[in-house]
Design an enzyme around this catalytic site. Structure first.
Site, PDB file in Angstrom:
ATOM      1  CG  HIS A   1      56.889 -13.920   3.280  1.00  0.00           C
ATOM      2  ND1 HIS A   1      57.448 -14.129   2.033  1.00  0.00           N
ATOM      3  CD2 HIS A   1      57.034 -12.597   3.523  1.00  0.00           C
ATOM      4  CE1 HIS A   1      57.905 -12.978   1.544  1.00  0.00           C
ATOM      5  NE2 HIS A   1      57.664 -12.038   2.438  1.00  0.00           N
TER       6      HIS A   1
ATOM      7  CG  ASP B   1      58.696 -17.114   1.136  1.00  0.00           C
ATOM      8  OD1 ASP B   1      59.464 -16.302   0.594  1.00  0.00           O
ATOM      9  OD2 ASP B   1      57.705 -16.778   1.776  1.00  0.00           O
TER      10      ASP B   1
END
Length: 481
Positions: free
Chosen positions: A17, A119
């Site tokens: 991520h 995210d």
């Protein structure tokens, strides 16, 4: 320019991520400096809080050493959740605990904020963005099919009346080929589970952002990206505002550490002769599975480079360096020393995949690893583990992109036999294998297409350019003419 507009990024403290989002930010910054880039960074984990990754810590240190003009804002430490049902819910609750700190940081910003990029697992921060009247964008680190599937399912039914998919063979999404239910996490198939409800919650939040940025492109997922653009896969009154497929976004920085000793070994191997086995920063196997892998490699006759780690005993703990004496059969290293290397730690993966000696990649099918392999035209053996969307990625690689050889996996135990792995490796690497020739050819074609996509004027570049204009970059027009 002291008060030029700024963009804030918030991502999980996990390699797949954080690293992908930073590389995305680097691409935006290539359009000029009319916007400043800021990252919210979670505090580094201690022994009590295992939600972070040591790889992230070293990556951020290297980022600072490069003098990258990004501002890092470390958020205060928070207590990790103690009551949760699975890792997915734990992550969601952990992100929510940061909302007050994120709001305080944004309110204290000396410059106007033009956007908040979140995210996909941190989409609850949209509530803060809405409260402060800041446009929010979701950065989807996985592929477009995963985005389409979650977006479709999350808007079809009320969360209190969820259909159970545990008995279904296929899941049908308008515009996509049927997706086998075995491609989804077991917790997701039970739509009333806490994990499934969290995934659906994130899917609904995708539809509330101003746009979703996805790490893919039309050459990789033509049908899916077309379906997303047309909105047919959503409910009649629901639509993602916009989708920017800008991939592949990968980190190509050269690694200068001692780990390059394994590259020196590759230098001595013939071209495209080595099969590379690596299962990500979380991928590690017990003694039983490790010895099955060793047997497969020994019997296959092919050269190999195997990145081996030792599993953690913690729920979300990261593996440690591989204990070769414990995990490998007696005498294995000696018997295979002329054609194999077992590397007992993390490796510089992109440096290895780019090496001319690599002919194939046995991968856990994390999306970043898939993209890295395709960038260098390396065909794969798809061995998805139990994290996130890896089984879905494997399905895509084998059945739609045709760049990987499938592997029969005992889904309940996650076990692969030595005979099955040996078969797949020989299929991928043997010159006489028709399937191997086909996936090698297709991987080479996608390599060229991906590189074309991100070049100036390419399809991904144009999407990134349009996004940069929307976010406030003033230099884009002059640079693109």
């Amino acid at each position: 320019m002291a008060n030029k507009p700024c963009i804030y990024f918030f991502t999980l403290y996990a390699p797949g991520h954080l690293m992908s989002m930073v590389e995305f930010a680097k691409r935006l910054s290539s359009f000029g400096n009319s916007c400043s880039i800021n990252f919210f960074v979670l505090m580094e984990p201690d022994e009590r809080n295992q939600l972070g990754s040591p790889l992230c810590s070293s990556y951020l240190r290297s980022l600072q050493a490069q003098n990258t003009p990004f501002k890092l804002h470390r958020l205060p430490s928070v207590e990790p959740p103690t009551s949760f049902d699975g890792i997915i819910e734990r992550v969601g609750l952990y992100v929510r605990s940061y909302l007050p700190h994120i709001k305080a940081q944004l309110l204290a910003s000396p410059s106007p904020i033009s956007a908040l990029v979140l995210d996909v697992c941190a989409s609850d921060v949209i509530d803060v963005a809405n409260e402060l009247n800041i446009p929010s964008y979701i950065y989807h680190t996985s592929n477009a099919t995963h985005l389409a599937l979650i977006s479709h399912l999350s808007c079809q039914e009320d969360e209190n009346n969820l259909k159970d998919f545990s008995e279904a063979e296929d899941i049908n999404v308008p515009g996509l080929i049927p997706i086998p239910s075995t491609c989804l996490l077991n917790d997701f198939l039970n739509r009333n589970s806490a994990s499934s409800k969290w995934i659906m919650h994130c899917g609904r939040r995708n539809n509330q952002a101003k746009a979703v940025i996805v790490n893919s492109n039309i050459y990789l997922e033509k049908t899916t990206i077309k379906a997303l653009a047309e909105g047919a896969l959503l409910a009649p009154d629901t639509k993602i505002s916009n989708v920017y497929p800008i991939g592949p976004v990968i980190s190509l920085g050269k690694n200068k550490s001692k780990e390059q000793e394994c590259l020196k070994w590759l230098d001595r191997q013939p071209m495209k002769s080595v099969v590379f086995l690596c299962f990500g920063s979380m991928g590690a196997f017990d003694v039983s599975q490790s010895r099955q892998i060793a047997s497969a490699l020994e019997q296959s006759g092919h050269r190999f480079l195997w990145a081996m780690l030792t599993p953690s005993n913690e729920l979300v703990g990261y593996p440690t360096d591989g204990n070769l004496d414990e995990l490998l059969p007696e005498g294995f290293i000696e018997r295979t020393k002329e054609r194999g290397l077992v590397w007992p730690s993390l490796v510089p993966q992109t440096d290895i995949l780019s090496h001319e000696a690599i002919g194939g990649f046995v991968t856990h099918c994390g999306w970043n690893s898939c993209l890295e392999s395709l960038w260098f035209g390396v065909p794969m053996v798809a061995w998805p583990l139990y994290f996130s969307e890896q089984h879905l990625n494997a399905f895509q690689l084998v059945n739609e992109m045709h760049v990987a050889v499938s592997l029969e996996i005992d889904r309940k135990e996650g076990f692969v036999s030595a005979n099955e792995l040996q078969r797949a490796i020989k299929c991928l690497m043997d010159e006489g294998s028709e399937e191997g020739r086909s996936v090698r050819k297709k991987a080479g074609e996608i390599k060229l297409a991906c590189r074309e996509a991100v070049e100036v004027g390419g399809v991904s570049y144009v999407h990134l350019q349009n996004l940069a204009i929307e976010l406030g970059w003033k230099e884009v027009h002059s640079q693109s003419t």
